[in-house]
Design an enzyme around this catalytic site. Structure first.
Site, PDB file in Angstrom:
ATOM      1  N   VAL A 187       0.259   9.000  15.285  1.00  0.00           N
ATOM      2  CA  VAL A 187       0.692   8.105  14.116  1.00  0.00           C
ATOM      3  C   VAL A 187      -0.638   7.138  13.944  1.00  0.00           C
ATOM      4  CG1 VAL A 187       3.156   7.997  14.155  1.00  0.00           C
ATOM      5  CG2 VAL A 187       1.927   6.083  15.398  1.00  0.00           C
ATOM      6  N   TYR A 214       5.537  18.268  15.612  1.00  0.00           N
ATOM      7  CA  TYR A 214       6.949  17.706  15.265  1.00  0.00           C
ATOM      8  C   TYR A 214       7.719  18.662  14.369  1.00  0.00           C
ATOM      9  CZ  TYR A 214       4.274  13.455  16.246  1.00  0.00           C
ATOM     10  OH  TYR A 214       3.594  12.617  16.929  1.00  0.00           O
ATOM     11  N   TYR A 247       4.569   3.783  28.841  1.00  0.00           N
ATOM     12  CA  TYR A 247       4.378   4.426  27.603  1.00  0.00           C
ATOM     13  C   TYR A 247       3.608   3.863  26.601  1.00  0.00           C
ATOM     14  CZ  TYR A 247       5.959   6.950  23.320  1.00  0.00           C
ATOM     15  OH  TYR A 247       5.796   7.482  21.966  1.00  0.00           O
ATOM     16  N   LYS A 267       0.579  12.183  24.536  1.00  0.00           N
ATOM     17  CA  LYS A 267       1.519  12.831  25.199  1.00  0.00           C
ATOM     18  C   LYS A 267       0.850  14.198  26.102  1.00  0.00           C
ATOM     19  CE  LYS A 267       4.711  10.658  21.940  1.00  0.00           C
ATOM     20  NZ  LYS A 267       5.609  10.975  20.655  1.00  0.00           N
ATOM     21  N   SER A 303       0.308   9.331  20.084  1.00  0.00           N
ATOM     22  CA  SER A 303       1.190  10.425  20.641  1.00  0.00           C
ATOM     23  C   SER A 303       0.040  11.527  20.992  1.00  0.00           C
ATOM     24  CB  SER A 303       2.132  10.881  19.619  1.00  0.00           C
ATOM     25  OG  SER A 303       3.220  10.396  19.379  1.00  0.00           O
TER      26      SER A 303
HETATM   27  N1  GLN Z   1       3.537   4.979  20.081  1.00  0.00           N
HETATM   28  C1  GLN Z   1       4.057   5.494  19.000  1.00  0.00           C
HETATM   29  C2  GLN Z   1       5.718   5.567  19.173  1.00  0.00           C
HETATM   30  O1  GLN Z   1       6.072   5.608  20.105  1.00  0.00           O
HETATM   31  C3  GLN Z   1       3.603   7.065  18.999  1.00  0.00           C
HETATM   32  C4  GLN Z   1       4.377   7.836  18.003  1.00  0.00           C
HETATM   33  C5  GLN Z   1       3.504   8.904  17.418  1.00  0.00           C
HETATM   34  O2  GLN Z   1       2.165   8.837  17.561  1.00  0.00           O
HETATM   35  N2  GLN Z   1       4.078   9.843  16.677  1.00  0.00           N
HETATM   36  O3  GLN Z   1       6.480   5.164  18.159  1.00  0.00           O
END
Ligand code: GLN
Length: 311
Positions: free
Chosen positions: A262, A244, A192, A71, A68
């Site tokens: 993550v 978040y 994505y 993003k 993420s």
């Molecule tokens: N690729 C992960 C997902 O979409 C990214 C989520 C994250 O890093 N929080 O579930």
């Protein structure tokens, strides 16, 4: 430029040692099966100044997937390509107060912000391209310019996520139903998953954050990647939405625009000063790197980095 042996490296190494000795409970993400293989003891931090000086301690050269943390940078590329108005018509800028994979849409059908999955999938869909493959090529090129080197895909993580990413499939379908997503689901979801599976190390991500801190110009390569206005816009959204449902607590205790992933990374950017990336795979209940949060808390207070501490 280049790595300098100096007090900053020593100070960051000491912060890692202190945090390693403390108890910061966390678990490596396993909802993407391939992520479960990460080394829970890997731990590193890097920072890059807007003048292009690089600093690092611990495992800052160990590769991991960006997840993420991609993003904000893909959002930046979408803003750069389409302009603020067109992007904001499809994705909000409000904190959702929800987890990264929350079902979070405002009354007009826009995902609440680009830093949770629903909004990030829409950001990806806005990147110019006739299909998913072309879109990913543009994203990879753009993220590589943020990092100052050609980023490679971790095929195993990509395959693992695309085989199991049913919740993201559902979020994409919801976004398609509200018209926030206007391309075939696969042409947004596949790029994505790929963008999340790009391999980086903490130094790469510190350069990426440093590019935002430096008003859109990569401090190492000197290349302008996005406009000053786009960099400011993205940092603003990171300030409100980057962590978040812990974004409020983060702003109080750390006070630096940031985004976690993550894979265990957290990217932070102090405007006009530094890009920073901490890497440690075990995550807290909010999905943020436990040791990563602790390192940035400590760096913020020890080095006076909290944005609102300046008077
Ligand atoms: N690729 C992960 C997902 O979409 C990214 C989520 C994250 O890093 N929080 O579930």
């Amino acid at each position: 430029t280049g790595f300098t042996d100096n007090p900053v490296n020593a100070a960051m190494a000491r912060v890692l040692d202190d945090v390693r000795r403390e108890d910061h409970p966390g678990a490596v993400a396993d909802y993407i099966p391939q992520l479960a293989t990460a080394d829970p003891e890997a731990f590193g931090v890097a920072s890059v100044s807007v003048h292009g000086h690089s600093y690092g301690a611990g495992d800052y050269r160990v590769p991991f997937t960006i997840q993420s943390m991609s993003k904000p940078f893909v959002y930046a590329l979408a803003l750069e390509a389409l302009g603020v108005e067109a992007v904001c018509a499809r994705i909000g800028v409000e904190p959702s107060g929800e987890a990264f994979n929350g079902i979070s849409f405002d009354p007009s059908g826009r995902p609440e912000n680009p830093l949770i999955n629903a909004g990030a999938i829409v950001s990806t869909s806005l990147i110019p391209g006739v299909d998913g493959a072309e879109r990913f090529a543009t994203i990879r090129d753009g993220l590589s310019r943020f990092a100052g080197r050609e980023l490679e895909l971790d095929e195993a993580v990509y395959r693992s996520e695309s085989e199991t990413g049913f919740r993201n499939l559902a979020l994409a379908a919801l976004a398609r139903s509200t018209d926030a997503l206007r391309v075939p689901i696969e042409d947004a979801l596949d790029p994505y998953f790929r963008q999340c599976s790009l391999l980086v190390d903490a130094h790469d991500v510190a350069v990426m954050g440093g590019t935002l801190a430096n008003g859109g110009v990569n401090p190492v390569t000197g290349e302008r990647v996005v406009s000053t206005a786009v960099a400011q816009h993205v940092l603003s959204v990171m300030t409100g939405c980057g962590m978040y449902d812990r974004s409020g607590a983060w702003m109080v205790s750390v006070g630096i625009p940031a985004k976690s992933g993550v894979g265990g990374g957290i990217v932070a950017a102090t405007p006009g000063e530094y890009g920073i990336c901490v890497f440690s795979p075990p995550l807290d209940e909010a999905g943020n790197s436990s040791r990563g949060v602790a390192v940035l808390q400590r760096m913020s207070s020890e080095f006076g980095l909290h944005l609102l501490s300046r008077s």
